[in-house]
Design a protein around this motif. Sequence first.
Motif, PDB file in Angstrom:
ATOM      1  N   VAL A 133       0.716  -1.194   0.077  1.00 61.59           N
ATOM      2  CA  VAL A 133       0.014  -0.026   0.031  1.00 61.59           C
ATOM      3  C   VAL A 133       0.920   1.289   0.119  1.00 61.59           C
ATOM      4  O   VAL A 133       0.457   2.247  -0.861  1.00 61.59           O
ATOM      5  CB  VAL A 133      -0.905   0.041   1.102  1.00 61.59           C
ATOM      6  CG1 VAL A 133      -1.777   1.533   1.504  1.00 61.59           C
ATOM      7  CG2 VAL A 133      -1.847  -1.039   0.953  1.00 61.59           C
ATOM      8  N   PHE A 134       1.816   1.188   0.826  1.00 67.71           N
ATOM      9  CA  PHE A 134       2.717   2.311   0.897  1.00 67.71           C
ATOM     10  C   PHE A 134       3.688   2.681  -0.299  1.00 67.71           C
ATOM     11  O   PHE A 134       3.728   3.866  -0.613  1.00 67.71           O
ATOM     12  CB  PHE A 134       3.681   2.675   2.253  1.00 67.71           C
ATOM     13  CG  PHE A 134       2.867   2.875   3.564  1.00 67.71           C
ATOM     14  CD1 PHE A 134       2.989   4.086   4.102  1.00 67.71           C
ATOM     15  CD2 PHE A 134       1.836   2.098   4.053  1.00 67.71           C
ATOM     16  CE1 PHE A 134       2.475   4.597   5.183  1.00 67.71           C
ATOM     17  CE2 PHE A 134       1.347   2.597   5.134  1.00 67.71           C
ATOM     18  CZ  PHE A 134       1.521   4.171   5.765  1.00 67.71           C
ATOM     19  N   TRP A 135       4.055   1.516  -1.062  1.00 68.56           N
ATOM     20  CA  TRP A 135       4.710   1.759  -2.164  1.00 68.56           C
ATOM     21  C   TRP A 135       3.961   2.364  -3.312  1.00 68.56           C
ATOM     22  O   TRP A 135       4.347   3.004  -3.830  1.00 68.56           O
ATOM     23  CB  TRP A 135       5.251   0.085  -2.659  1.00 68.56           C
ATOM     24  CG  TRP A 135       6.049   0.248  -3.813  1.00 68.56           C
ATOM     25  CD1 TRP A 135       7.212   0.709  -4.099  1.00 68.56           C
ATOM     26  CD2 TRP A 135       5.028  -0.158  -5.102  1.00 68.56           C
ATOM     27  NE1 TRP A 135       7.452   0.391  -5.428  1.00 68.56           N
ATOM     28  CE2 TRP A 135       6.171   0.131  -6.290  1.00 68.56           C
ATOM     29  CE3 TRP A 135       4.034  -0.232  -5.542  1.00 68.56           C
ATOM     30  CZ2 TRP A 135       6.016   0.019  -7.577  1.00 68.56           C
ATOM     31  CZ3 TRP A 135       3.613  -0.508  -6.767  1.00 68.56           C
ATOM     32  CH2 TRP A 135       4.572  -0.324  -7.937  1.00 68.56           C
ATOM     33  N   TYR A 136       2.543   1.860  -3.355  1.00 67.04           N
ATOM     34  CA  TYR A 136       1.709   2.359  -4.373  1.00 67.04           C
ATOM     35  C   TYR A 136       1.580   4.049  -4.080  1.00 67.04           C
ATOM     36  O   TYR A 136       1.529   4.697  -4.796  1.00 67.04           O
ATOM     37  CB  TYR A 136       0.418   1.692  -4.025  1.00 67.04           C
ATOM     38  CG  TYR A 136      -0.784   2.190  -5.242  1.00 67.04           C
ATOM     39  CD1 TYR A 136      -0.763   1.819  -6.449  1.00 67.04           C
ATOM     40  CD2 TYR A 136      -1.548   3.180  -4.762  1.00 67.04           C
ATOM     41  CE1 TYR A 136      -1.669   2.527  -7.467  1.00 67.04           C
ATOM     42  CE2 TYR A 136      -2.522   3.718  -5.665  1.00 67.04           C
ATOM     43  CZ  TYR A 136      -2.610   3.440  -6.886  1.00 67.04           C
ATOM     44  OH  TYR A 136      -3.362   3.671  -7.819  1.00 67.04           O
ATOM     45  N   LEU A 137       1.336   4.181  -2.733  1.00 67.63           N
ATOM     46  CA  LEU A 137       1.062   5.872  -2.322  1.00 67.63           C
ATOM     47  C   LEU A 137       2.421   6.445  -2.761  1.00 67.63           C
ATOM     48  O   LEU A 137       2.126   7.630  -3.272  1.00 67.63           O
ATOM     49  CB  LEU A 137       0.929   5.853  -0.677  1.00 67.63           C
ATOM     50  CG  LEU A 137      -0.357   5.363  -0.387  1.00 67.63           C
ATOM     51  CD1 LEU A 137      -0.556   5.534   1.327  1.00 67.63           C
ATOM     52  CD2 LEU A 137      -1.652   6.183  -0.915  1.00 67.63           C
ATOM     53  N   VAL A 138       3.775   5.922  -2.367  1.00 64.66           N
ATOM     54  CA  VAL A 138       4.706   6.796  -2.921  1.00 64.66           C
ATOM     55  C   VAL A 138       5.113   6.829  -4.344  1.00 64.66           C
ATOM     56  O   VAL A 138       5.600   7.983  -5.018  1.00 64.66           O
ATOM     57  CB  VAL A 138       5.976   6.154  -2.080  1.00 64.66           C
ATOM     58  CG1 VAL A 138       7.209   6.816  -2.579  1.00 64.66           C
ATOM     59  CG2 VAL A 138       5.640   6.465  -0.583  1.00 64.66           C
ATOM     60  N   THR A 139       4.739   5.874  -5.265  1.00 63.32           N
ATOM     61  CA  THR A 139       5.171   5.760  -6.294  1.00 63.32           C
ATOM     62  C   THR A 139       4.134   6.155  -7.491  1.00 63.32           C
ATOM     63  O   THR A 139       4.250   6.526  -8.631  1.00 63.32           O
ATOM     64  CB  THR A 139       5.726   4.502  -6.884  1.00 63.32           C
ATOM     65  OG1 THR A 139       4.499   3.585  -6.653  1.00 63.32           O
ATOM     66  CG2 THR A 139       6.894   3.933  -6.024  1.00 63.32           C
ATOM     67  N   LYS A 140       2.909   6.074  -6.970  1.00 58.91           N
ATOM     68  CA  LYS A 140       1.601   6.218  -8.042  1.00 58.91           C
ATOM     69  C   LYS A 140       0.777   7.216  -7.812  1.00 58.91           C
ATOM     70  O   LYS A 140      -0.226   7.580  -8.436  1.00 58.91           O
ATOM     71  CB  LYS A 140       0.937   4.869  -7.945  1.00 58.91           C
ATOM     72  CG  LYS A 140       1.809   3.651  -8.499  1.00 58.91           C
ATOM     73  CD  LYS A 140       2.272   3.761  -9.858  1.00 58.91           C
ATOM     74  CE  LYS A 140       3.059   2.486 -10.151  1.00 58.91           C
ATOM     75  NZ  LYS A 140       3.843   2.636 -11.617  1.00 58.91           N
ATOM     76  N   THR A 141       1.097   8.019  -6.658  1.00 57.46           N
ATOM     77  CA  THR A 141      -0.062   8.833  -6.331  1.00 57.46           C
ATOM     78  C   THR A 141       0.431  10.420  -6.425  1.00 57.46           C
ATOM     79  O   THR A 141       1.692  10.624  -6.570  1.00 57.46           O
ATOM     80  CB  THR A 141      -0.880   8.801  -5.038  1.00 57.46           C
ATOM     81  OG1 THR A 141       0.282   9.032  -4.058  1.00 57.46           O
ATOM     82  CG2 THR A 141      -1.265   7.352  -4.828  1.00 57.46           C
ATOM     83  N   SER A 142      -0.500  11.313  -6.356  1.00 58.55           N
ATOM     84  CA  SER A 142       0.058  12.642  -6.308  1.00 58.55           C
ATOM     85  C   SER A 142       0.968  13.198  -4.964  1.00 58.55           C
ATOM     86  O   SER A 142       1.909  13.972  -4.984  1.00 58.55           O
ATOM     87  CB  SER A 142      -1.139  13.515  -6.413  1.00 58.55           C
ATOM     88  OG  SER A 142      -2.030  13.570  -5.451  1.00 58.55           O
ATOM     89  N   LEU A 143       0.453  12.554  -3.843  1.00 60.03           N
ATOM     90  CA  LEU A 143       1.187  12.777  -2.635  1.00 60.03           C
ATOM     91  C   LEU A 143       2.610  12.227  -2.870  1.00 60.03           C
ATOM     92  O   LEU A 143       3.558  12.821  -2.357  1.00 60.03           O
ATOM     93  CB  LEU A 143       0.599  11.946  -1.495  1.00 60.03           C
ATOM     94  CG  LEU A 143       1.346  11.754  -0.451  1.00 60.03           C
ATOM     95  CD1 LEU A 143       1.349  13.247   0.220  1.00 60.03           C
ATOM     96  CD2 LEU A 143       0.673  11.021   0.987  1.00 60.03           C
ATOM     97  N   GLY A 144       2.677  11.033  -3.362  1.00 61.12           N
ATOM     98  CA  GLY A 144       4.083  10.467  -3.671  1.00 61.12           C
ATOM     99  C   GLY A 144       4.934  11.361  -4.442  1.00 61.12           C
ATOM    100  O   GLY A 144       6.052  11.492  -4.409  1.00 61.12           O
ATOM    101  N   ARG A 145       4.405  11.767  -5.511  1.00 62.02           N
ATOM    102  CA  ARG A 145       5.041  12.738  -6.525  1.00 62.02           C
ATOM    103  C   ARG A 145       5.681  14.166  -5.611  1.00 62.02           C
ATOM    104  O   ARG A 145       6.697  14.545  -5.876  1.00 62.02           O
ATOM    105  CB  ARG A 145       4.367  13.287  -7.531  1.00 62.02           C
ATOM    106  CG  ARG A 145       4.030  11.998  -8.678  1.00 62.02           C
ATOM    107  CD  ARG A 145       3.281  12.582  -9.956  1.00 62.02           C
ATOM    108  NE  ARG A 145       1.926  13.109  -9.685  1.00 62.02           N
ATOM    109  CZ  ARG A 145       1.048  12.083  -9.907  1.00 62.02           C
ATOM    110  NH1 ARG A 145       1.175  11.112 -10.057  1.00 62.02           N
ATOM    111  NH2 ARG A 145      -0.203  12.683  -9.683  1.00 62.02           N
ATOM    112  N   ALA A 146       4.779  14.541  -4.797  1.00 63.16           N
ATOM    113  CA  ALA A 146       4.931  15.704  -4.038  1.00 63.16           C
ATOM    114  C   ALA A 146       6.112  15.292  -3.109  1.00 63.16           C
ATOM    115  O   ALA A 146       7.062  16.153  -2.862  1.00 63.16           O
ATOM    116  CB  ALA A 146       3.692  16.092  -3.141  1.00 63.16           C
TER     117      ALA A 146
END
Length: 317
Positions: free
Chosen positions: A176-189
């Motif tokens: 879940v956290f890998w997806y958040l960091v690599t695939k979401t706008s939060l991860g891009r930020a």
Amino acid sequence: MAFFIQQLINGLAVGSLYGLIAVGYTMVFGIIGMVNFAHGDLFMLSAVIAFVCFLFLITLLGVSSVIVALLIVLVIGMVLTSLWNWAIERIAYRPLRGSFRLAPLISAIGISIALSNFVQIFQGADSKAVPAAVDQALGGKFEIWSETNAQGQVIDATISLKQIMVFIITAALLAVFWYLVTKTSLGRAQRACEQDRKMAALLGVNVDRTISITFIMGAALASVAGLMFLVTYSSVNFHDGFVPGVKAFTAAVLGGIGSLPGAVIGGILIGLVEKLWEGSFNGDVASYRDVAVFSILAITLIFMPQGLLGRPEVEKV
């Protein structure tokens, strides 16, 4: 062979806990370049919160299902621990963000001591054991290997229900956290703040909010590790945050601090070294497992300071 398999399973289980804590170190360091040495005691605080919640649900409210209690404790622990870390970031770290590099480190050490003493004062210095119902419900073991040695003794390698739970929860959360960091706008930020906070702010990224969310995410993972630690070892003490915290930091450095996969790999390697050392020697030599682990930290810093998956630091001029 059975002995090796057993120690391998034990090492993977312990290493998974270290990996969860190490991700919190590496996420914060990756964005603001600071080692949050209070993270280990935050992990200990989350275990105490889990203990109190278990006690309240099972003993006082009479919740009969340990699985239901476990899920409730998991959610409550993640929320409360995240709030703690959010407050710590706002009060102790954010005002020092533009100061000299040692100031946040000193503040982190102060927060670590404060958390440890807070738990000691309000929960006492004695170890706190989880209700017996938890051990009874999660005490099952499954045989995965069996062999007979030269003396005719049967040696089994088993995996416990607690270890299976650690593996499943760790894998799910890291995915879940890998997806958040690599695939979401939060991860891009987060990645933008990691590369250059000033430029990220000029491009519209809310740097303060991104850093606060990063602290919250790291605390949530530490909270899960605290719950798994409590369930695995069936007790918690106010000084239980120091050694696991330093080992998790060692794992983050070994894997390459700033790298999420590196933190997990480093945690697993540290867990394997610890358990294989512990199982390979007897008496006083076995008790030196922590020396073996911390020797890895010294060797890594001397010969490979960037870690296994880390990148060499580039000085901005």
